[in-house]
Design an enzyme around this catalytic site. Structure first.
Site, mmCIF file in Angstrom:
data_model
loop_
_atom_site.group_PDB
_atom_site.id
_atom_site.type_symbol
_atom_site.label_atom_id
_atom_site.label_comp_id
_atom_site.label_asym_id
_atom_site.label_seq_id
_atom_site.Cartn_x
_atom_site.Cartn_y
_atom_site.Cartn_z
ATOM 1 N N HIS A 137 0.803 -1.222 0.000
ATOM 2 C CA HIS A 137 0.000 0.000 0.000
ATOM 3 C C HIS A 137 0.840 1.278 0.000
ATOM 4 C CE1 HIS A 137 -3.489 -2.379 0.156
ATOM 5 N NE2 HIS A 137 -3.721 -2.429 1.446
ATOM 6 N N HIS A 211 -9.501 2.576 0.240
ATOM 7 C CA HIS A 211 -9.480 1.515 1.240
ATOM 8 C C HIS A 211 -10.578 1.672 2.296
ATOM 9 C CE1 HIS A 211 -7.740 -1.723 3.579
ATOM 10 N NE2 HIS A 211 -6.766 -1.867 2.705
ATOM 11 N N GLU A 348 -11.238 -3.192 -2.888
ATOM 12 C CA GLU A 348 -10.183 -2.333 -3.423
ATOM 13 C C GLU A 348 -10.019 -2.627 -4.911
ATOM 14 O OE1 GLU A 348 -6.821 -3.111 -0.546
ATOM 15 O OE2 GLU A 348 -8.508 -4.039 0.452
HETATM 16 C C1 GLA Z 1 -5.367 -4.865 2.313
HETATM 17 C C2 GLA Z 1 -4.543 -6.085 2.341
HETATM 18 C C3 GLA Z 1 -4.738 -6.784 3.634
HETATM 19 C C4 GLA Z 1 -4.413 -5.853 4.767
HETATM 20 C C5 GLA Z 1 -5.272 -4.627 4.681
HETATM 21 C C6 GLA Z 1 -4.914 -3.617 5.736
HETATM 22 O O1 GLA Z 1 -6.670 -5.159 2.124
HETATM 23 O O2 GLA Z 1 -4.797 -6.951 1.265
HETATM 24 O O3 GLA Z 1 -3.926 -7.931 3.694
HETATM 25 O O4 GLA Z 1 -3.059 -5.482 4.727
HETATM 26 O O5 GLA Z 1 -5.120 -4.034 3.435
HETATM 27 O O6 GLA Z 1 -4.931 -4.151 7.024
#
Ligand code: GLA
Length: 394
Positions: A137, A211, A348
């Protein structure tokens, strides 16, 4: 400069956001509004502003220019009662201390890049590693943790806010200066549009997403296991124990990842299936069914307890369905709500995880409509996702 950019963006965004209107129709009423106010300050004194979008249905979106975070999103249930359907904190401090990306814009690269490395044109770049040995991210200080410039706009039957950010060359290890624009637009017909644009002065990976954690029964009301989900995906990218794609694009058919027909999130979440064991539930990139480029319907969700529905359309080839497996009761969010495991879910929209190291992604089948995640000088990154809120009478 800002004014002309704003004008251009507004022109670009509106056709997507406004829905269909005949040429002879009269001028729209200003039925969707935006207001702004101060929200708080970072420890260094930088001001953070809050933007509130409202339409006549009563849908209200509150977003700040720190991380583009959506603080709250109120939608009506089947009785017309408005309720907040996203997880988060009441005040800025919560977002500054610790957050699993609640409500935020994610970038430069949403999801994981294996080993925090990739090679472009023979040069290997090392990124910040913030998820074991991998990059997640956007790194340690991703786009979720920076203050964006922001400009609100009203355009009759839509209103929104344009967020602008310049990510410097070398930011979290990424090459090139990247100029990013993310526009949130609320429409009179109950859609929230996320429109992403970026340009660069050197080749760099880009994969922007949003997100927000949803709970259509209402924030803090419990887990989301009764929500009934449909994902228009016959395949998903299989992962290893670090949630890095193995390279396999696997069929959902006959597995607990098959949401091609409506299914409760909780119906099979603890089934004895390797992919669910590795991820602790759903945390997978679904390969959306599509014949070519453009917006496609990706996801439908309904919360039986409230009748609230969410439909997602996107120009992206994938969507990460994350069932909030890492929420563990250690976060106390809005109104004292404690967020336990699976109290929210994320959708996402994205290019596939680790694409910079996987030349075959998005997939040989989808090419050339969805080229690689490497943005080059002279090109413009564009991505659009539309969330539409409604109610089901069932
Ligand atoms: C995304 C990732 C997850 C986790 C979340 C944040 O969705 O795929 O594995 O890291 O973000 O907690």
């Amino acid at each position: 400069m800002r004014a002309s950019l704003l004008c251009l963006l507004t022109l670009c965004v509106l056709p997507l956001a406004c829905g269909e209107r005949g040429a002879g129709d009269s001028e729209p009423e200003a039925s969707v509004t935006v207001s702004s106010e101060p929200f708080g300050r970072l420890p260094d004194g930088t001001a953070v502003d809050l933007f509130t979008l409202r339409n006549e249905t009563g849908i209200e979106v509150r977003a700040i220019n720190y991380g583009g975070i959506i603080l709250s999103l109120r939608t009506p249930d089947r009785d017309g009662q408005l309720g907040d359907v996203v997880l988060g904190y009441d005040a800025l401090a919560g977002y500054l201390e610790e957050t699993p990306y609640f409500g935020a814009i994610v970038g430069r690269y949403g999801n994981r890049i294996a080993g925090g490395r990739f090679t472009i044109d023979g040069t290997t770049y090392a990124l910040a590693r913030n998820d074991g040995s991998n990059h997640l991210h956007g790194g340690i200080v991703g786009f979720d943790k920076v203050v964006w410039s922001a400009a609100p706009f009203e355009a009759g039957d839509s209103a929104g806010v344009i967020f602008l950010y310049r990510s410097d060359d070398g930011d979290e290890g990424y090459p090139g200066t990247l100029d990013v624009t993310v526009t949130y637009t609320l429409t009179a017909d109950d859609a929230l549009v996320f429109d992403y644009r970026a340009t660069t002065d050197a080749a760099t990976p880009v994969n922007l997403t949003q997100h927000t954690y949803f709970n259509l029964a209402g924030d803090g009301s419990g887990d989301v296991l009764d929500h009934v989900l449909t994902i228009e995906a016959d395949r998903y990218t299989a992962v290893d124990g670090a949630l890095i794609p193995t390279g396999a694009i696997a069929p959902v058919d006959g597995t607990p990842l098959d949401f091609t027909t409506p299914m409760a999130i909780g119906a099979r979440i603890d089934a004895d299936h390797e992919q669910l064991r590795l991820a602790g539930g759903y945390d997978h990139n679904f390969v959306l069914n599509r014949d070519g480029p453009g917006l496609v319907h990706a996801v439908h969700v309904v919360a039986p307890s409230t009748g609230r529905t969410l439909d997602v359309h996107t120009t992206e080839p994938g969507v990460q369905f994350y069932s909030g497996n890492f929420l563990d009761g250690s976060i106390t969010g809005k109104a004292g709500h404690v967020y336990h495991r699976r109290y929210g879910f994320c959708l996402e929209t994205q290019h596939f995880p680790d694409s910079p190291n996987r030349p075959a992604f998005p997939s040989t089948i989808l090419r050339p409509a969805f080229p690689s995640t490497i943005l080059r000088p002279g090109e413009e990154y564009r991505s659009t996702t539309v969330l539409r809120f409604g109610v089901s009478e069932e």
